[in-house]
Design an enzyme around this catalytic site. Structure first.
Site, mmCIF file in Angstrom:
data_model
loop_
_atom_site.group_PDB
_atom_site.id
_atom_site.type_symbol
_atom_site.label_atom_id
_atom_site.label_comp_id
_atom_site.label_asym_id
_atom_site.label_seq_id
_atom_site.Cartn_x
_atom_site.Cartn_y
_atom_site.Cartn_z
ATOM 1 N N SER A 263 0.841 -1.385 -0.139
ATOM 2 C CA SER A 263 -0.105 -0.141 -0.065
ATOM 3 C C SER A 263 0.788 1.411 -0.140
ATOM 4 O O SER A 263 0.540 2.240 0.756
ATOM 5 C CB SER A 263 -1.003 -0.094 1.147
ATOM 6 O OG SER A 263 -0.337 0.058 2.318
ATOM 7 N N GLY A 264 2.015 1.402 -0.976
ATOM 8 C CA GLY A 264 2.905 2.232 -1.129
ATOM 9 C C GLY A 264 2.137 3.278 -2.221
ATOM 10 O O GLY A 264 1.113 2.768 -2.772
ATOM 11 N N ALA B 189 2.793 3.011 -5.318
ATOM 12 C CA ALA B 189 2.477 2.050 -6.756
ATOM 13 C C ALA B 189 1.370 1.339 -6.467
ATOM 14 O O ALA B 189 0.358 1.191 -7.304
ATOM 15 C CB ALA B 189 3.568 1.127 -6.855
ATOM 16 N N LYS C 190 1.368 -5.228 4.952
ATOM 17 C CA LYS C 190 1.990 -5.781 6.205
ATOM 18 C C LYS C 190 1.717 -5.224 7.522
ATOM 19 O O LYS C 190 1.680 -5.885 8.324
ATOM 20 C CB LYS C 190 3.497 -5.724 5.950
ATOM 21 C CG LYS C 190 4.021 -6.879 5.443
ATOM 22 C CD LYS C 190 5.724 -7.097 5.785
ATOM 23 C CE LYS C 190 6.876 -6.389 5.199
ATOM 24 N NZ LYS C 190 7.912 -6.782 4.998
ATOM 25 N N GLN D 164 11.404 12.374 0.919
ATOM 26 C CA GLN D 164 11.308 13.766 1.205
ATOM 27 C C GLN D 164 11.386 14.694 -0.009
ATOM 28 O O GLN D 164 10.673 15.675 0.070
ATOM 29 C CB GLN D 164 12.666 13.794 2.284
ATOM 30 C CG GLN D 164 12.600 13.211 3.563
ATOM 31 C CD GLN D 164 13.906 13.502 4.298
ATOM 32 O OE1 GLN D 164 14.775 14.111 3.705
ATOM 33 N NE2 GLN D 164 13.776 13.145 5.450
ATOM 34 N N GLU E 215 17.947 18.565 -7.115
ATOM 35 C CA GLU E 215 18.542 17.261 -6.716
ATOM 36 C C GLU E 215 19.749 16.828 -7.504
ATOM 37 O O GLU E 215 19.757 17.244 -8.578
ATOM 38 C CB GLU E 215 17.833 16.211 -6.155
ATOM 39 C CG GLU E 215 16.740 16.489 -5.195
ATOM 40 C CD GLU E 215 15.480 15.372 -5.018
ATOM 41 O OE1 GLU E 215 15.511 14.466 -5.512
ATOM 42 O OE2 GLU E 215 14.678 15.904 -4.134
ATOM 43 N N ASP F 100 10.377 -8.576 0.196
ATOM 44 C CA ASP F 100 9.421 -9.886 -0.123
ATOM 45 C C ASP F 100 8.960 -9.984 -1.261
ATOM 46 O O ASP F 100 8.840 -11.369 -1.581
ATOM 47 C CB ASP F 100 8.131 -9.606 0.929
ATOM 48 C CG ASP F 100 8.426 -9.296 2.334
ATOM 49 O OD1 ASP F 100 9.599 -9.227 2.773
ATOM 50 O OD2 ASP F 100 7.560 -9.254 3.172
ATOM 51 N N HIS G 111 22.135 6.361 -0.354
ATOM 52 C CA HIS G 111 22.061 7.566 -0.338
ATOM 53 C C HIS G 111 23.076 8.301 0.321
ATOM 54 O O HIS G 111 23.529 7.753 1.354
ATOM 55 C CB HIS G 111 20.749 7.757 0.399
ATOM 56 C CG HIS G 111 20.407 9.126 -0.005
ATOM 57 N ND1 HIS G 111 20.825 10.366 0.811
ATOM 58 C CD2 HIS G 111 19.294 9.608 -0.395
ATOM 59 C CE1 HIS G 111 20.087 11.577 0.146
ATOM 60 N NE2 HIS G 111 19.271 11.256 -0.440
ATOM 61 N N ARG H 164 24.362 10.379 -7.363
ATOM 62 C CA ARG H 164 24.483 10.020 -6.033
ATOM 63 C C ARG H 164 25.568 8.545 -5.836
ATOM 64 O O ARG H 164 26.385 8.650 -4.849
ATOM 65 C CB ARG H 164 23.129 8.924 -5.560
ATOM 66 C CG ARG H 164 22.044 9.757 -5.050
ATOM 67 C CD ARG H 164 21.222 8.786 -4.396
ATOM 68 N NE ARG H 164 19.955 10.010 -4.524
ATOM 69 C CZ ARG H 164 19.076 9.807 -4.338
ATOM 70 N NH1 ARG H 164 18.390 8.567 -4.323
ATOM 71 N NH2 ARG H 164 18.087 10.942 -3.890
ATOM 72 N N HIS I 271 19.645 2.545 0.456
ATOM 73 C CA HIS I 271 18.426 3.422 0.143
ATOM 74 C C HIS I 271 17.391 2.839 -0.794
ATOM 75 O O HIS I 271 16.222 3.004 -0.710
ATOM 76 C CB HIS I 271 18.959 4.794 -0.133
ATOM 77 C CG HIS I 271 17.870 5.907 -0.412
ATOM 78 N ND1 HIS I 271 17.073 6.288 0.604
ATOM 79 C CD2 HIS I 271 17.371 6.552 -1.879
ATOM 80 C CE1 HIS I 271 16.234 7.266 0.053
ATOM 81 N NE2 HIS I 271 16.606 7.512 -1.408
ATOM 82 N N ARG J 108 19.791 4.957 -10.124
ATOM 83 C CA ARG J 108 18.614 5.807 -10.187
ATOM 84 C C ARG J 108 18.902 7.392 -9.905
ATOM 85 O O ARG J 108 19.551 7.493 -9.062
ATOM 86 C CB ARG J 108 17.508 5.346 -9.294
ATOM 87 C CG ARG J 108 16.191 6.303 -9.444
ATOM 88 C CD ARG J 108 15.203 5.682 -8.238
ATOM 89 N NE ARG J 108 15.811 5.679 -6.830
ATOM 90 C CZ ARG J 108 15.336 7.004 -5.875
ATOM 91 N NH1 ARG J 108 14.474 7.735 -6.390
ATOM 92 N NH2 ARG J 108 15.844 6.919 -4.822
ATOM 93 N N LEU K 17 9.321 7.781 -7.228
ATOM 94 C CA LEU K 17 7.698 8.030 -7.084
ATOM 95 C C LEU K 17 7.175 8.334 -8.437
ATOM 96 O O LEU K 17 6.005 7.912 -8.769
ATOM 97 C CB LEU K 17 7.657 9.396 -5.907
ATOM 98 C CG LEU K 17 8.030 9.188 -4.902
ATOM 99 C CD1 LEU K 17 8.004 10.555 -3.987
ATOM 100 C CD2 LEU K 17 7.429 8.203 -4.022
#
Ligand code: FAD
Ligand code: SIN
Length: 566
Positions: free
Chosen positions: A15-16, A18, A37, A49, A119, A226, A247, A293, A354, A389, A395
């Site tokens: 339930s994020g 995606a 979960k 953030q 960023e 998982d 990160h 990064r 990260h 990435r 996101l």
């Protein structure tokens, strides 16, 4: 009264951003069950953030965002996947707003505009954000929208154990299957202590990442890999697990839990310094503290080793204090709790695990190599991130590809709605309730330490081989324990962590070069002649991992399921 079996049109695991964005769309076409979960908002998404990268200003362009993404990805991004994500960016932001997300805006004489942050690796300001709590705002809005939808049921404290495939229908069905199919999942209801069947012609894996396999991570406890472990066990193709992103700037605390200091702080003008105040990033990259990064994390690692120090420092003391507090209220308060006023003194930071760039292989429609199984978000390898990435593309990727997965799933639902076979109930005969829970916490910590010490930012053949032997041993012990013991959440997570850690090590050993996030001192250079390709693997029942040396994923937008040569 609890049930033991539920049949729906779409099963969503996670339930994020995606899972919830897919669920909201799918609910227009049928009944959706979301299993998750913990409580519904607990996810990596909730901790994001910096924000969401999208081309929304006049001095930016799709071409620049594509170029920055490809550059960060060190040759392994799939350009058509990147192009789809980038071009969908503005529409995804608008869609999130329709679901109720409130992004930070600036009012000027000419009107209201998104306040766009910057960023690492981005050549323009293009990060849409909600102050420095973007993820929390996204989860708040999506959880509310889902709660209000009569077609979606959300099952909290439900841990998916395994995907249901021909394997669970007996050997004969398994042997007959030309292609593996997914019919749903066995799920542990933690509160009731029972295993339920959730059946569906369409299952979406949206279980997020696996940062918890490392001792120091920005990820919350749920991130135990998982989805990758379940998909691998079910026979799906997995790719690029060696590309684990560290990160560069997690708050350094010798005793507490590290928390993220957003890259947006460097985008705002923050500068990395060593303990004696020297700026060092300009020696490593022309973009200095705002380099991609992988470069920044490796540079910090090198400085710490060279100087024998515990952390470096992120300095914003030269910036106007009020503006810093206004832009980063959450980070400011979090640092204060540890006695650091970031407007007056530099913040101690270290790299931490990260983001997983690899995952379950999907095509451009979110389809995996198992029929009926889709994957989206951090659990998936869509071809967008390559070997590294670009910040705030995650996101965006989740929303862009969950939309494509939904379109394909809705179409295929019409064809497969009535094809669910008889599925046996979960069988736990011969298992017992063990008292040996100390094994679980001990093994969990051992995996985290092994991964941090031997499979971290800088790797070597010797360290990787040592990690393989030790993690292999833990994995076999855990698997044996699992077969004899009643399932619990802790045991399921441990089993998955051991599996995923093992895949990361195998992939890291397999790639004999250094590229993007994977740096091996025995092969310190990039070798495009031999390694300009994804690391793709499947499970072989006889020999464990089987690398598909000649496989090439056809990342085309094709009606037919995508194929890959063996
Ligand atoms: P998640 O949001 O992690 O959701 C996974 C869900 O699956 C959870 O609900 C979890 O409980 C559930 N789950 C897992 N396993 C099971 C199981 N077995 N059974 C049932 N449910 C299960 N990216 C950006 O683009 N911009 C940012 O600013 C940014 N900042 C970040 C800051 C932090 C501190 C972190 C950790 C990550 C950040 N990222 C950022 C990365 C980004 O947040 C994640 O990659 C993204 O949120 C993943 O979304 P997801 O929906 O795939 O997974
Ligand atoms: C951050 O805010 O630095 C995290 C951004 C990301 O992981 O994309």
């Amino acid at each position: 009264m609890s049930f033991l079996e539920e049949t729906v049109d779409f099963l969503v695991i996670g339930s994020g951003i995606a899972g919830l964005s897919f669920a909201l769309r799918a609910a227009k076409h049928g009944r959706v069950a979301v299993v998750t979960k913990k409580e519904r908002a607990e996810s990596n998404t909730n901790y994001a953030q910096g924000g969401i990268a999208a081309v929304l200003s006049e001095n930016d362009s799709f071409e620049l965002h594509i170029r920055d993404t490809l550059q960060a990805g060190a040759g392994l991004c799939h350009p058509n996947a990147v192009e789809i994500m980038v071009r969908e960016g503005p529409e995804c932001v608008r869609e999130l707003e329709e679901w109720g997300v409130q992004f930070t805006k600036q009012r000027t004489e000419k009107g209201e505009f998104y306040e766009l942050g910057r960023e690492g690796g981005h050549s323009r300001n293009r990060i849409v954000h909600a102050q420095d709590l973007t993820g929390r705002e996204v989860e708040r809005a999506l959880v509310t929208a889902v709660r209000e939808h009569p077609n979606v049921s959300v099952h909290e404290d439900h841990v998916a154990i395994d995907l249901i495939t021909e394997h669970h229908l007996g050997r004969e069905a398994e042997a007959r299957a030309e292609r593996i199919h997914c019919y749903g999942a066995y799920v542990l209801d933690v509160r009731e202590g029972i295993v339920k069947k959730f059946l569906a012609p369409v299952t979406l894996l949206a279980t997020g990442g696996c940062g918890q396999i490392y001792r120091h991570t920005t990820n919350p406890e749920i991130a135990t890999g998982d989805g990758v472990a379940m998909a691998y066990r079910a026979g799906a193709a997995i790719a690029n697990m060696e590309f684990m992103q560290f990160h560069p700037t997690a708050f350094y605390t010798p005793t507490g839990t590290p928390f993220l200091i957003s890259e947006a702080v460097r985008g705002f003008g923050g500068v990395l310094r060593t303990r004696d105040g020297h700026e060092f990033m300009s020696r490593y990259h022309p973009m200095g503290s705002l380099a991609p990064r992988d470069v920044v994390a490796r540079a910090i690692d090198a400085e710490l080793k060279r100087r024998g120090e515990e952390c470096v420092y992120l300095d914003v003391t030269h910036l106007p204090a009020e503006k810093v507090k206004e832009r980063f209220p959450n980070i400011y308060e979090s640092c204060l709790r540890y006695g650091i006023d970031m407007t007056k003194e530099p913040v101690p930071v270290v790299p931490a695990a990260h983001y997983s760039c690899g995952g379950v292989v999907t095509d451009l429609r979110g389809r995996t190599t198992i029929a009926g199984l889709y994957a989206c978000g951090e659990v998936a390898c869509t071809g967008v991130h390559g070997a590294n990435r670009l910040a705030s593309n995650s996101l965006l990727e989740a929303v862009a590809f969950s939309k494509r997965a939904y379109h394909d799933a809705a179409q295929s639902l019409r064809r497969t709605r009535r094809l669910l076979p008889e599925i046996p109930a979960w069988d736990d005969t011969g298992t017992f309730n063990s008292e040996e829970w100390v094994l679980i916490s001990h093994d969990r910590q051992e995996i985290q330490s092994l991964m941090w010490d031997y499979v971290g930012i800088v790797r070597s053949r010797l360290r990787l081989q040592r990690a393989r032997r030790r993690i292999g041993l833990i994995r076999r012990e855990v698997e044996d324990f699992y077969r004899r013991t009643r399932v619990t959440e802790g045991l399921l997570e441990l089993r998955n962590m051991a599996q995923v850690a093992s895949l990361v090590v195998d992939c890291a050993l397999y790639r004999k070069e250094s590229r993007g996030l994977h740096y091996n001192t025995d092969y310190p250079t990039r070798d495009d002649e031999h390694w300009l390709r994804d690391t793709i693997l499947v499970r072989s029942r006889r020999s464990g991992v089987r690398f598909l040396r000649k496989a090439a994923i056809q990342w085309e937008d094709d009606e037919e399921p995508f194929l890959w040569g063996l």
